[in-house]
Write an enzyme that holds these catalytic residues in place. Structure first.
Site, PDB file in Angstrom:
ATOM      1  N   HIS A   1       1.556   4.323  -2.992  1.00  0.00           N
ATOM      2  CA  HIS A   1       1.509   5.799  -2.950  1.00  0.00           C
ATOM      3  C   HIS A   1       2.674   6.396  -3.742  1.00  0.00           C
ATOM      4  O   HIS A   1       2.509   7.367  -4.473  1.00  0.00           O
ATOM      5  CB  HIS A   1       1.606   6.309  -1.507  1.00  0.00           C
ATOM      6  CG  HIS A   1       0.330   6.228  -0.730  1.00  0.00           C
ATOM      7  ND1 HIS A   1      -0.852   6.769  -1.167  1.00  0.00           N
ATOM      8  CD2 HIS A   1       0.053   5.685   0.494  1.00  0.00           C
ATOM      9  CE1 HIS A   1      -1.806   6.559  -0.264  1.00  0.00           C
ATOM     10  NE2 HIS A   1      -1.280   5.902   0.754  1.00  0.00           N
TER      11      HIS A   1
ATOM     12  N   HIS B   1       0.845  -1.202   0.000  1.00  0.00           N
ATOM     13  CA  HIS B   1       0.000   0.000   0.000  1.00  0.00           C
ATOM     14  C   HIS B   1       0.883   1.256   0.000  1.00  0.00           C
ATOM     15  O   HIS B   1       0.675   2.183  -0.790  1.00  0.00           O
ATOM     16  CB  HIS B   1      -0.911  -0.038   1.240  1.00  0.00           C
ATOM     17  CG  HIS B   1      -1.664   1.235   1.504  1.00  0.00           C
ATOM     18  ND1 HIS B   1      -2.980   1.406   1.148  1.00  0.00           N
ATOM     19  CD2 HIS B   1      -1.269   2.394   2.090  1.00  0.00           C
ATOM     20  CE1 HIS B   1      -3.360   2.622   1.504  1.00  0.00           C
ATOM     21  NE2 HIS B   1      -2.346   3.238   2.088  1.00  0.00           N
ATOM     22  N   GLU B   2       1.890   1.262   0.869  1.00  0.00           N
ATOM     23  CA  GLU B   2       2.768   2.439   0.970  1.00  0.00           C
ATOM     24  C   GLU B   2       3.548   2.662  -0.322  1.00  0.00           C
ATOM     25  O   GLU B   2       3.653   3.792  -0.808  1.00  0.00           O
ATOM     26  CB  GLU B   2       3.718   2.289   2.155  1.00  0.00           C
ATOM     27  CG  GLU B   2       3.035   2.280   3.514  1.00  0.00           C
ATOM     28  CD  GLU B   2       2.127   3.463   3.721  1.00  0.00           C
ATOM     29  OE1 GLU B   2       2.407   4.530   3.160  1.00  0.00           O
ATOM     30  OE2 GLU B   2       1.108   3.319   4.424  1.00  0.00           O
TER      31      GLU B   2
HETATM   32 ZN   LIG Z   1      -2.130   5.297   2.630  1.00  0.00          ZN
END
Ligand SMILES: [Zn+2]
Length: 319
Positions: A148, A144-145
């Site tokens: 980004h 998820h990170e």
């Molecule tokens: Zn996030």
């Protein structure tokens, strides 16, 4: 309208033209074909990410080494390799030539959190390890990170606030002759509008997009993507349904929405990818108490998942 009144609107007009020009230049195709506005150059974005990372690390207690650091760096490397896959880059609209300087550090802190700054600078807080339970659980967080960073969400946010500032400056000039209380009211409304009308909904869509990218990345790296919705179920339990857990926080989609979306992406996109990848059995993270994982090492079949009761390790705390 007399001449003087008309002149007051010149800065507003100039500002509007500047904003439209910037938007036209910065408009590109983002992940999954979404329209994205990025006015910040890659080099600038990388530098800002690096500076912020060094500042945060300087103020934090970094764990220098040991089994958990090794585990996190291994997951990070595998996800970074997946992020170089040309097919995935096409899907995420990442320039094929772009090099990320990935770096993975572990910070001793009870926050249930992790982050990735522009350019690929990742930090995992020890507080999120008991919720992650397994390597696949942590791959959910780190995927998820990394999502980004791949999607350039940081640069997109910077671009949005740049435009908002241009607008505010133009309005401030136009209000030059008005009385101070009118100026304050208008500027206050603009500020609130900027935060709630523009930035917040974008952030929600960023979070959802990072979930989507993360599920695909972890599957490509060989981690069982079905762990993604399970991680968020544990997260929902751990936070008591509240969203007040820093990065995974106020601007995040509700747990139900994200679990539902993730389940769809996992079924339709991630599992087929995972089946073609070098599947790895899910392993407990070093030092996580109560993790009960089935499936032997080296097994190619999907492994059973941890029992949800085993998520709370000792010293587990929320801020
Ligand atoms: Zn996030």
């Amino acid at each position: 309208m007399n001449n003087q009144n008309w002149v007051r609107f010149v800065p507003l007009l100039v500002g509007l033209i500047a904003i439209l020009g910037t938007m036209a230049r910065g408009c590109k195709e983002g992940p999954f074909g979404r329209k994205q506005l990025v006015t910040v150059a890659v080099d600038q974005e990388n530098q800002l990410g690096l500076d912020a990372y060094r500042q945060i690390l300087n103020k934090s207690e970094i764990i220098g080494g040991g089994p958990i650091v090794d585990a996190i760096r291994l997951i990070g490397r595998k996800l970074a390799v997946a992020a170089d896959d040309p097919e995935l880059r096409k899907t995420f609209r990442v320039d094929q030539g772009r090099r990320f300087n990935w770096e993975f550090n572990v910070i001793r802190d009870n926050q249930v959190n992790a982050f990735c700054l522009p350019g690929g600078k990742v930090a995992v807080y020890t507080g999120i390890i008991p919720v992650s339970v397994t390597d696949a659980g942590l791959a959910v967080v780190m995927g998820h990170e990394i999502g980004h960073a791949l999607a350039r969400h940081g640069a997109e946010r910077m671009s949005q606030s740049q435009l908002v500032q241009m607008g505010q400056t133009a309005v401030a000039f136009s209000l030059g002759g008005s009385d101070p209380s009118t100026q304050r009211t208008v500027m206050g409304l603009l500020g609130a509008g900027a935060q709630f009308g523009v930035l917040l909904p974008f952030s929600r869509s960023h979070e959802s997009e990072a979930d989507h990218i993360g599920a695909i990345l972890m599957a490509r790296a060989g981690y069982d993507p079905r762990e993604a919705p399970k991680f968020w179920e544990r997260m929902a339990k751990a936070t008591g349904g509240s969203q007040k857990v820093s990065e995974f926080s106020s601007t995040h989609p509700s747990h139900e929405t994200r679990i539902r979306d993730l389940t769809n992406w996992v079924d339709q996109e991630a599992i087929p990818l995972w089946k073609r990848s070098n599947q790895m059995p899910t392993q407990p993270l070093p030092g996580v108490a109560g993790a009960s994982i089935g499936g032997g090492r080296g097994s190619l079949s999907p492994s059973p998942t941890p029992k949800s009761g085993g998520t709370r390790g000792p010293g587990y705390e929320f801020k």
